[in-house]
Design an enzyme around this catalytic site. Structure first.
Site, mmCIF file in Angstrom:
data_model
loop_
_atom_site.group_PDB
_atom_site.id
_atom_site.type_symbol
_atom_site.label_atom_id
_atom_site.label_comp_id
_atom_site.label_asym_id
_atom_site.label_seq_id
_atom_site.Cartn_x
_atom_site.Cartn_y
_atom_site.Cartn_z
ATOM 1 N N SER A 89 65.586 69.470 45.663
ATOM 2 C CA SER A 89 65.319 67.744 45.999
ATOM 3 C C SER A 89 64.680 68.054 47.702
ATOM 4 C CB SER A 89 66.221 66.707 46.158
ATOM 5 O OG SER A 89 65.922 65.581 46.254
ATOM 6 N N GLN B 18 69.174 63.426 52.544
ATOM 7 C CA GLN B 18 68.520 64.540 51.556
ATOM 8 C C GLN B 18 69.363 65.575 51.580
ATOM 9 O OE1 GLN B 18 65.897 63.898 49.492
ATOM 10 N NE2 GLN B 18 66.711 65.884 48.800
ATOM 11 N N HIS C 111 72.152 66.704 49.303
ATOM 12 C CA HIS C 111 71.921 66.721 47.848
ATOM 13 C C HIS C 111 72.702 68.001 47.371
ATOM 14 C CE1 HIS C 111 70.125 63.421 45.890
ATOM 15 N NE2 HIS C 111 69.452 63.356 46.753
ATOM 16 N N GLU D 127 58.602 65.165 47.610
ATOM 17 C CA GLU D 127 59.198 64.413 46.637
ATOM 18 C C GLU D 127 59.262 63.064 47.111
ATOM 19 O OE1 GLU D 127 63.245 64.333 43.997
ATOM 20 O OE2 GLU D 127 63.163 65.757 45.637
ATOM 21 N N HIS D 128 60.085 62.869 48.377
ATOM 22 C CA HIS D 128 60.088 61.608 49.035
ATOM 23 C C HIS D 128 59.231 61.707 50.468
ATOM 24 C CE1 HIS D 128 63.948 62.507 46.594
ATOM 25 N NE2 HIS D 128 63.747 61.365 46.421
ATOM 26 N N ASP E 291 66.673 55.467 45.553
ATOM 27 C CA ASP E 291 67.654 56.422 44.716
ATOM 28 C C ASP E 291 68.424 55.735 43.818
ATOM 29 O OD1 ASP E 291 66.671 58.862 45.428
ATOM 30 O OD2 ASP E 291 68.341 59.122 46.927
ATOM 31 N N GLU F 169 25.611 72.334 17.543
ATOM 32 C CA GLU F 169 26.687 73.307 17.689
ATOM 33 C C GLU F 169 26.914 74.230 16.571
ATOM 34 O OE1 GLU F 169 29.767 70.742 20.718
ATOM 35 O OE2 GLU F 169 30.131 70.859 18.640
ATOM 36 N N HIS G 151 30.614 69.464 9.784
ATOM 37 C CA HIS G 151 30.727 68.196 10.452
ATOM 38 C C HIS G 151 29.435 67.469 10.145
ATOM 39 C CE1 HIS G 151 33.783 70.018 12.845
ATOM 40 N NE2 HIS G 151 34.071 69.079 13.559
#
Length: 426
Positions: free
Chosen positions: A232, A254, A257, A321-322, A355, A409, A414
């Site tokens: 994190s 932070q 963590h 992330e944050h 959070d 093609e 097809h």
């Protein structure tokens, strides 16, 4: 914390300044997880029980918890915490409910109708870590959108002994089954099933290096995962008017963590940088997880930018992330923010709010994946299907166009599928 003047660094030094702690999923971790996965495949429940004893020091008789066991655990949660969880539940529910998508229907050509419809992923597994901290908040972040999406089967797995608050959240969110199992073994059990554990289609949730590696391995064999999460991280953008105490608290929230977490301040004022550094040292002494935060701060930094524009450029390069923006007018900067998992505007919007209880999801892309991945949302529990329907007239008009394209093609089959139908309409 180390204070670096970014402009005075050469290119290599700048890259080093924004380098994240190495993910420890090395060759040894890979081999250990491979062995665990194979053990689960071969021995099922018995392997899970042995892993609970070995890794969690818990002797368990059954993997799946009964309704009565969950009820007894949930009753242990204090009323104050129950009320706080309910408020968080309501906010998270509102935000994710608003993400419901409507069917898209477009007439692309006369007589040709195309649609996009969504369906829930039927069977989902939610992994909730229980090692350093019982993340009942993550159970809310995962179970609520799964329920709103109307997933048919929602399983929750967490290491034994299951924390009462996780049991309470599981019951509150209407989780179908709860398993007491942890680590790589839990991921393998959700991916392949055991005697007690039902196989799921997609696995969600964070974890350590072993959990991350297990998610990677099962993903390589056809089981979907939310994202590959690294440690994190937070990046704080600040100008000279920012509150040093608030910033220090954001960095430390932070840092606690885990030892491999990273906290970075990018600011435009050297005086503020020094004040934050001093404040971090003061607040660190009061943390119950001081030892963990101290190790995290060893690879955390304060970076000086020449101005806010330069600071934003550094942030976008890092893709945090944050991202917390401590400036005079934070919302005015939002348009220039290109890469971030979740953004927190202003000094009264700390990461802690997201959070737990503001309503946004805290399962976010880390390790620079914010460049290409989004924060977890309702769409992650859904899948899209395209639908098309052509009227007879629409087919007659568009058919010749498709014949030309298919012939170009060299795909005669097809073309033939169209030509046969056009002939029948003559």
């Amino acid at each position: 914390m180390q204070i670096l003047d970014f402009e005075k660094l050469n290119k290599n030094e700048q890259e080093l300044a924004l380098k994240r702690p190495a993910i420890s999923a090395n060759a040894q971790v890979k081999t250990i997880v491979e062995d665990i996965v194979e053990d689960i495949k071969t021995n099922g429940d018995e392997a899970l029980k042995q892993m609970a004893l070995k890794f969690d020091k818990a002797k368990i008789n059954s993997i799946k918890l009964s309704d009565k066991e969950l009820e007894n655990l949930a009753e242990q949660v204090e009323d104050e915490l129950k009320q706080a969880i309910k408020i968080a539940y309501d906010n998270i529910y509102k935000f994710h409910k608003a993400q419901e998508s409507k069917t898209i229907e477009v007439q692309t050509f006369e007589g040709v109708t195309c649609k996009v419809i969504t369906r829930a992923i039927e069977n989902v597994g939610l992994y909730i870590p229980g090692g350093l901290a019982p993340l009942f908040s993550t159970a809310l972040m995962l179970a609520i959108p799964a329920k709103i999406a109307k997933c048919k089967f929602i399983a929750l797995a967490s290491p034994p002994p299951l924390h009462p608050a996780i049991a309470y959240v599981a019951r509150l969110c209407g989780v179908d089954e709860v398993y007491q199992m942890g680590g790589a073994g839990a991921i393998a059990a959700l991916a392949y099933g055991t005697q007690s554990v039902k196989k799921v289609d997609k696995i969600f949730g964070p974890g350590n290096a072993f959990v991350t590696e297990a998610k990677k391995q099962v993903n390589n064999h056809g089981v979907a995962i939310d994202m590959q999460a690294g440690p994190s991280e937070v990046l704080v953008l600040a100008d000279e008017y920012a509150n040093a105490k608030f910033i220090a608290s954001d960095l430390l929230s932070q840092a606690e963590h885990g030892t491999d977490s990273q906290a970075i301040l990018v600011c435009t004022d050297e005086k503020l940088a020094k004040e934050v550094d001093s404040e971090v040292a003061l607040q660190l002494e009061k943390l119950s997880r001081k030892e963990i935060a101290t190790k995290s701060l060893e690879h955390s930094k304060i970076i000086l930018a020449k101005d806010i524009k330069h600071a934003i450029s550094i942030s976008n390069d890092y893709a945090p992330e944050h991202l917390i923006i401590h400036t005079q007018n934070p919302s005015s900067l939002l348009e220039d923010i290109m890469h971030a998992g979740s953004v927190f505007l202003g000094e009264y919007s700390p990461e802690s709010m997201g959070d737990y209880a503001s309503g946004t999801n805290h399962v976010l892309p880390t390790y620079g994946f914010a460049r290409s991945y989004s924060s977890l949302g309702l769409a992650d529990f859904m899948k899209r299907m395209s639908v098309q329907e052509l009227s007879k007239e629409g087919f007659k008009k568009l058919g010749p166009i498709v014949e030309v394209l298919a012939a170009a093609e060299g795909l005669d089959g097809h073309k033939n599928a169209v030509s046969l139908r056009l002939e029948s309409l003559k």
